[in-house]
Design a protein around this motif. Structure first.
Motif, short mmCIF file in Angstrom:
data_model
loop_
_atom_site.label_atom_id
_atom_site.label_comp_id
_atom_site.label_asym_id
_atom_site.label_seq_id
_atom_site.Cartn_x
_atom_site.Cartn_y
_atom_site.Cartn_z
N SER A 27 0.82 -1.22 0.00
CA SER A 27 0.00 0.00 0.00
C SER A 27 0.85 1.26 0.00
O SER A 27 0.37 2.33 -0.37
N TRP A 38 -2.02 2.18 -5.56
CA TRP A 38 -3.48 1.99 -5.52
C TRP A 38 -4.16 2.94 -4.53
O TRP A 38 -5.32 3.32 -4.74
N GLN A 181 -1.40 -1.66 -10.27
CA GLN A 181 -2.13 -0.91 -9.25
C GLN A 181 -3.62 -0.75 -9.55
O GLN A 181 -4.45 -0.85 -8.63
N LEU A 185 -6.57 -1.82 -6.95
CA LEU A 185 -7.65 -0.91 -6.57
C LEU A 185 -9.01 -1.56 -6.82
O LEU A 185 -9.91 -1.46 -5.98
#
Length: 198
Positions: A27, A38, A181, A185
């Protein structure tokens, strides 16, 4: 120590409810520009779709559930989040930590977040099979068991559609590329969006 807190949005939006992402390198955007991670993409999607939330990224590369637990109280006090996304555990697994210890840490983080008035989403992590099938199975099962026990939404394997695809993984074999990413997401959004609407 809070570590690096990355806030998105202007000061004028300071009153907006906060989504706190407490995670590790997955993250924090390890090895890629932070704006391509993301979590940054999440803030953009929230704006595009009219959700008035402000994202705070409290993720630190290399962090474990133990580290997250030690950082969480200050983050809750500082940001008073409406939603907490817990994305921790991968480094516990890579270090061979007992799943029960990880479970205790995550349990405390869930409870403290809920006591602070936040809704919690838990991201499921998995580890490579070379750690042994029994350990890998116990490790993965921990997340589902916690989500069921606390009746919180579970984000199925965070890297679903990414792990195992060399085109989407950096040369270290662990960390997703920028190209991965949007898929990450989407994995988070599938669970987060219903929470935002509820």
């Amino acid at each position: 120590m809070l570590g690096l807190m990355v806030l998105f949005g202007s000061a004028a939006r300071a009153e907006s409810p906060v989504i706190l992402v407490l995670g590790d390198s997955l993250s924090a955007g390890y090895g890629i520009p932070v704006e391509k991670g993301w979590v940054s993409l999440l803030q953009r999607r929230l704006v595009e779709r009219g959700f008035p939330y402000r994202v705070v990224n409290a993720s630190i590369s290399g962090d474990t559930t133990s580290g997250g637990l030690s950082r969480l109280p200050a983050a809750l006090e500082l940001h008073r989040p409406a939603i907490v996304v817990l994305e921790l555990g991968a480094n516990d697994g890579l270090r061979g930590q007992p799943p029960m210890a990880m479970s205790r840490n995550l349990s405390q983080m869930i409870e403290r977040s809920q006591q602070a008035g936040a809704r919690v989403l838990l991201a499921e992590m998995r580890i490579p099979p070379n750690y042994g099938p029994l350990y890998a199975q116990k490790f993965q099962a921990t997340f589902g068991e916690l989500a069921q026990h606390y009746a919180i939404p579970l984000i199925p394997f965070l890297l679903d559609g990414v792990a195992g695809n060399p085109a989407l993984i950096q040369d270290d074999g662990l960390h997703p590329r920028a190209e991965a990413q949007p898929q990450i997401l989407d994995n988070v959004w599938a669970v987060l969006e219903p929470t935002l609407k509820s």
